[in-house]
Design a protein around this motif. Structure first.
Motif, short mmCIF file in Angstrom:
data_model
loop_
_atom_site.label_atom_id
_atom_site.label_comp_id
_atom_site.label_asym_id
_atom_site.label_seq_id
_atom_site.Cartn_x
_atom_site.Cartn_y
_atom_site.Cartn_z
N GLY A 77 0.25 -1.12 -0.19
CA GLY A 77 -0.05 0.60 -0.04
C GLY A 77 1.02 1.26 -0.13
N MET A 78 2.04 0.97 0.03
CA MET A 78 3.03 2.25 0.23
C MET A 78 3.32 2.45 -1.04
SD MET A 78 6.03 2.85 -0.64
CE MET A 78 7.36 1.41 -1.29
N LYS A 79 3.33 2.97 -2.36
CA LYS A 79 3.01 3.11 -3.62
C LYS A 79 1.58 4.16 -3.43
CE LYS A 79 3.76 2.81 -8.21
NZ LYS A 79 2.20 4.12 -8.76
N GLU A 80 0.58 3.08 -3.05
CA GLU A 80 -0.86 4.16 -3.42
C GLU A 80 -1.01 5.21 -2.43
OE1 GLU A 80 -6.01 3.04 -2.72
OE2 GLU A 80 -4.18 2.00 -2.76
N PHE A 81 -0.26 5.27 -1.04
CA PHE A 81 0.00 5.91 0.14
C PHE A 81 1.07 7.06 -1.00
CE2 PHE A 81 1.84 7.78 3.75
CZ PHE A 81 1.10 8.29 4.19
N LYS A 82 1.99 6.75 -1.13
CA LYS A 82 2.63 8.23 -2.12
C LYS A 82 1.48 8.74 -2.85
CE LYS A 82 7.20 7.16 -0.91
NZ LYS A 82 8.60 6.77 -1.53
N ASP A 83 1.47 8.03 -3.96
CA ASP A 83 0.98 8.51 -4.62
C ASP A 83 -0.17 9.78 -4.59
OD1 ASP A 83 2.29 7.68 -6.50
OD2 ASP A 83 1.22 6.54 -7.27
N GLY A 84 -1.22 9.27 -3.76
CA GLY A 84 -2.52 9.55 -2.95
C GLY A 84 -2.29 11.39 -2.38
N GLY A 85 -0.79 11.28 -1.56
CA GLY A 85 -0.23 12.87 -1.73
C GLY A 85 -0.90 13.23 -0.12
N PHE A 86 -1.03 11.74 0.33
CA PHE A 86 -1.36 11.88 2.08
C PHE A 86 -0.79 13.03 2.98
CE2 PHE A 86 -3.61 8.53 0.57
CZ PHE A 86 -4.40 8.49 0.10
N PHE A 87 0.71 12.89 2.87
CA PHE A 87 1.67 13.07 3.66
C PHE A 87 2.82 13.74 3.07
CE2 PHE A 87 5.30 11.76 6.40
CZ PHE A 87 4.74 12.03 7.44
N LYS A 88 3.42 14.74 3.84
CA LYS A 88 3.73 15.46 2.65
C LYS A 88 5.88 15.18 3.83
CE LYS A 88 1.34 19.19 2.32
NZ LYS A 88 0.85 20.69 2.26
N GLY A 89 6.24 14.76 4.04
CA GLY A 89 7.20 13.70 4.23
C GLY A 89 8.25 12.62 4.04
N ASP A 90 8.85 12.04 4.26
CA ASP A 90 9.29 10.59 3.34
C ASP A 90 9.15 10.19 4.03
OD1 ASP A 90 11.75 12.29 2.72
OD2 ASP A 90 12.88 12.94 3.89
N ILE A 91 8.72 9.06 3.73
CA ILE A 91 8.59 8.09 4.30
C ILE A 91 9.25 6.33 3.96
CG2 ILE A 91 6.61 6.51 3.84
CD1 ILE A 91 5.50 7.91 2.68
#
Length: 204
Positions: A77-91
């Motif tokens: 789910g990480m790619k979808e989370f990143k693509d969704g732009g929910f978080f503005k920090g490094d992961i």
């Protein structure tokens, strides 16, 4: 007083989701104060809303030299989370979930995950998330809980150690800014309600 052993915790390894390299947790606070936001799951609608909420502080954090870092327990789910732009920090990914263990972020089991997921506080968190365009899914580890750790620059001390008691719990923006000793011109959002389906044994 926090019982977190920063020396032991700092030796744990995390995977950088951008570069793929493994880094020591302690390196994240070596040169700056850091907020470590531990997600339950990347696909969790509540987690996504919480990630968007804490990301409201990003400009103020950057202005004060404070890093905002998200940590997940698995890559699913990480790619979808990143693509969704929910978080503005490094992961980063805690592949061994060692930080989760060390920080006391409990794991549910097949018996108690359903009552926790269906609790009033959680149910009060999908209408607003949905209204804000934040959706979720049920892929990945459904049993892990999360929280937050704020560590002062150089690992000098723990400023905040927040442990979820229910999947709906999160450190408020006020709690975060107070722990950091900064002010922020942001408006906290209301907790959205989250739609919960009934879990079948095979999904737990």
């Amino acid at each position: 007083m926090s019982s977190v052993n920063l020396t032991s915790l700092g030796n744990n390894q995390l995977k950088n989701t951008t570069s793929g390299e493994m880094v020591e947790v302690g390196s994240l606070w070596r040169e700056q104060t850091v907020i470590l936001f531990f997600l339950r799951r990347f696909g969790c609608q509540v987690c996504r809303w919480m990630a968007a909420e804490v990301s409201k502080l990003e400009k103020d954090l950057k202005a004060n030299g404070i890093a905002l870092i998200g940590i997940g327990p698995e890559e699913m789910g990480m790619k979808e989370f990143k693509d969704g732009g929910f978080f503005k920090g490094d992961i980063y990914i805690d592949e061994k979930k060692q930080c989760y263990k060390d920080l006391g972020f409990k794991r549910y089991n097949a018996m108690n995950v359903v009552p926790a997921a269906m609790g009033k506080k959680v149910r009060e968190i999908a209408s607003k998330a949905s209204a804000e365009g934040i959706q979720g899914n049920f892929s990945g580890d459904l049993l892990q809980s999360g929280g937050m750790l704020i560590v002062a620059k150089g690992g000098e001390k723990v400023l905040l150690h927040f442990v979820q008691k229910t999947p709906a719990d999160n450190a408020s923006l006020e709690d975060i800014t107070k722990a950091l000793g900064i002010s922020a011109n942001v408006q906290a959002g209301e907790k959205p309600q989250i739609y919960q389906k009934t879990f079948s044994p095979s999904e737990e």
